[in-house]
Enzyme design. Sequence first.
Site, short mmCIF file in Angstrom:
data_model
loop_
_atom_site.label_atom_id
_atom_site.label_comp_id
_atom_site.label_asym_id
_atom_site.label_seq_id
_atom_site.Cartn_x
_atom_site.Cartn_y
_atom_site.Cartn_z
N LYS A 185 9.94 -28.54 17.15
CA LYS A 185 9.01 -29.50 17.72
C LYS A 185 8.60 -29.04 19.11
O LYS A 185 9.43 -28.99 20.03
CB LYS A 185 9.63 -30.90 17.82
CG LYS A 185 8.61 -31.95 18.30
CD LYS A 185 9.24 -33.25 18.76
CE LYS A 185 9.70 -33.11 20.19
NZ LYS A 185 8.54 -32.98 21.16
N GLY A 207 14.68 -28.80 28.09
CA GLY A 207 13.94 -29.86 28.78
C GLY A 207 14.77 -30.45 29.89
O GLY A 207 15.63 -29.78 30.46
N GLY A 259 18.12 -34.23 27.48
CA GLY A 259 19.16 -33.40 26.86
C GLY A 259 20.40 -34.21 26.54
O GLY A 259 21.00 -34.07 25.46
N GLU A 273 19.41 -26.35 27.04
CA GLU A 273 18.88 -25.56 28.17
C GLU A 273 18.13 -26.55 29.06
O GLU A 273 17.03 -26.99 28.72
CB GLU A 273 17.92 -24.48 27.65
CG GLU A 273 18.59 -23.38 26.85
CD GLU A 273 19.45 -22.47 27.72
OE1 GLU A 273 20.24 -21.70 27.17
OE2 GLU A 273 19.35 -22.54 28.95
N CYS A 277 12.38 -23.44 35.03
CA CYS A 277 13.72 -24.03 35.19
C CYS A 277 14.58 -23.18 36.12
O CYS A 277 15.46 -23.70 36.79
CB CYS A 277 14.40 -24.17 33.84
SG CYS A 277 14.48 -22.65 32.91
N GLU A 286 15.16 -31.80 40.95
CA GLU A 286 14.26 -30.76 40.43
C GLU A 286 12.83 -31.26 40.51
O GLU A 286 12.46 -32.25 39.87
CB GLU A 286 14.61 -30.44 38.99
CG GLU A 286 13.79 -29.31 38.39
CD GLU A 286 14.17 -28.98 36.97
OE1 GLU A 286 14.33 -29.91 36.16
OE2 GLU A 286 14.35 -27.78 36.66
O1 TXE Z 1 10.68 -33.11 29.88
P1 TXE Z 1 11.39 -33.86 28.73
P2 TXE Z 1 9.28 -33.47 30.47
C1 TXE Z 1 12.18 -31.29 33.85
C2 TXE Z 1 11.14 -31.31 34.93
C3 TXE Z 1 10.20 -32.34 34.46
C4 TXE Z 1 11.11 -33.30 33.72
C5 TXE Z 1 10.37 -34.09 32.69
O2 TXE Z 1 11.75 -31.75 36.13
O3 TXE Z 1 9.58 -33.01 35.53
O4 TXE Z 1 12.06 -32.48 33.09
O5 TXE Z 1 9.53 -33.17 31.94
C6 TXE Z 1 11.40 -34.03 24.14
N1 TXE Z 1 15.19 -37.07 22.46
N2 TXE Z 1 11.94 -30.19 32.96
O6 TXE Z 1 8.94 -34.92 30.33
O7 TXE Z 1 11.10 -35.32 28.73
C7 TXE Z 1 9.96 -34.01 24.54
O8 TXE Z 1 9.14 -34.48 23.48
C8 TXE Z 1 14.72 -35.91 21.98
C9 TXE Z 1 12.73 -29.03 33.17
O9 TXE Z 1 8.34 -32.50 29.81
O10 TXE Z 1 12.79 -33.42 28.79
C10 TXE Z 1 9.74 -32.53 24.82
O11 TXE Z 1 9.49 -31.85 23.61
N3 TXE Z 1 13.71 -35.22 22.53
C11 TXE Z 1 12.79 -28.21 31.92
C12 TXE Z 1 11.06 -32.09 25.39
O12 TXE Z 1 12.01 -33.05 24.97
C13 TXE Z 1 13.13 -35.72 23.64
C14 TXE Z 1 11.45 -27.98 31.32
C15 TXE Z 1 11.08 -32.01 26.92
O13 TXE Z 1 10.69 -33.26 27.39
C16 TXE Z 1 13.54 -36.95 24.20
C17 TXE Z 1 10.73 -29.22 31.19
C18 TXE Z 1 14.62 -37.63 23.57
N4 TXE Z 1 15.08 -38.79 24.05
C19 TXE Z 1 10.99 -30.31 32.01
N5 TXE Z 1 12.75 -37.20 25.30
C20 TXE Z 1 13.41 -26.86 32.20
N6 TXE Z 1 14.53 -26.88 32.90
O14 TXE Z 1 12.89 -25.86 31.77
C21 TXE Z 1 11.88 -36.17 25.38
N7 TXE Z 1 12.10 -35.28 24.39
#
Ligand code: TXE
Length: 475
Positions: free
Chosen positions: A173, A225, A230, A248, A282, A380
């Site tokens: 996904k 994410g 996570g 991750e 990240c 972050e």
């Molecule tokens: O990440 P999310 P977002 C951090 C960064 C950013 C914050 C939010 O600070 O501002 O996270 O970003 C899925 N169960 N990083 O909103 O919400 C969602 O659909 C299962 C750092 O983009 O974590 C997407 O596919 N899945 C990070 C993925 O998770 C869920 C990179 C990431 O979304 C979910 C990105 C749930 N409850 C953001 N909620 C890095 N370290 O690389 C969301 N998702």
Amino acid sequence: MHTQLFINNEYVDAKSGETLSIYSPHDESLVADKVQVAGQADVDAAVAAARAAFKGPWSKFTGPQRTKVMLNFADLLDKHAAEIAPLEANSMGMPLQVVNMILGMTSSVFRYYAGWTDKVTGEQYPEVDGVYKIVQYEPVGVCAGIGAWNASPMFFGAKVAAAMAVGCTFIYKGSEKSPLGVLALGDLVKEAGFPPGVINIISGDGRAGSMLASHMDINKISFTGSVFAGKKVQELAAKSNLKRVVLELGGKSPSIIFDDADIENALVHHSQNFLFNTGQACIAASRTFVHEDIAPKFIEQLKARYEQFAHTIGAPLDPKTFLGPLVDGKQFERVMSFLEIGKTEAELITGGKRHGTSGFYVEPTIFLNPKDDARIYREEIFGPVITIRTFKTEEEAISMANDTSYGLSSCIFTASTSRALRVAKQLEAGMVNINSSQTFGMEAPFGGFKQSGLGREGGRQGLMHYVEAKTISIK
Ligand code: TXE
């Protein structure tokens, strides 16, 4: 451009009847509407396809046959990169030159893991009381992956390639903020020769992610994410069928610049490398510690670099652009609020405001000496915003560098190898870059200590998360 779900090697509409739209972060124009959103029935269909493939044709493939289709995929990805790159650039604002790098890393990771298909060796133990023991490693089964938006194709690559190497099947996904690039990979999966159901690609937000995390017929899930999401994934994985989990997550990575560092090298890594992907990485070293003896000169020169890089801000599709917009309005508001908060927590050296009057562009920003409890120092930000503090002693620098709930990456800039290795040993981080930053390859494990994650991706460690050990005792 594909907007449908890719299940059983076919693009299909979602049974959910729900769709989402993607708008360009450059000018908020519509990029795609009616992107199909997977509901429970769609997730179930993808899992059923992956299960059937796992038990059926894919289990008949030998290692070398898996190698062949994986290499086909890598070649097709290189061949079609020029068509796929604008999909990412338009969806999440990644500059074209950056997308091409990310797509290159995706085909590279498929080539890397294509070499592993017949090299996951087992063990054999000496006879005891007439019993011989052998250990074999078997594919864990149907796997799921959830990716973030900042490097979608690469997250797909790191997760799916390792799983393919050992014979697992997959449902991936992409992020709801950048679904188009990974959806386009479906055509390449089919053309490469993967049987139907081996790799399935769906779109949706956290709800679809939760359905994957809690699905009773998925054996393993890998998530990239935020820490918040996570932890939700791990919670659902435990409450459902105790599926294996790799996380991750985020980082607030430290970088320590000692007084004997090569200043020019340090300037490049804290400007160009830090600003890569507009700071949406990240592993970006967003907490920099500079020895007080070189701090005034370093900060003055870094300020000049940031002001130069502000001129590279531009439309994602413009080949001259190095700094693109942030991924969407939500992220833009988040980073803008950190800029305002930062002005009350530290000294603003440069930047600190929106760039232009349209699109989600932010000036590259430097904050100096934030307070210990400053939000810009603890959280972050995920944008082109770096914080700098000065230090006197090595011990003080290490203590500040480790004073975080994260532990993903870290950097050390010094001319002394013995000091670099001494400090590297004490940093609480899964990755330490010496006189460099953001240097990682798929042959070595990528991942973090503490709340930056669980498990690793890349290398042999990343591969072993997709197998289960089985000990067979022979009397
Ligand atoms: O990440 P999310 P977002 C951090 C960064 C950013 C914050 C939010 O600070 O501002 O996270 O970003 C899925 N169960 N990083 O909103 O919400 C969602 O659909 C299962 C750092 O983009 O974590 C997407 O596919 N899945 C990070 C993925 O998770 C869920 C990179 C990431 O979304 C979910 C990105 C749930 N409850 C953001 N909620 C890095 N370290 O690389 C969301 N998702």
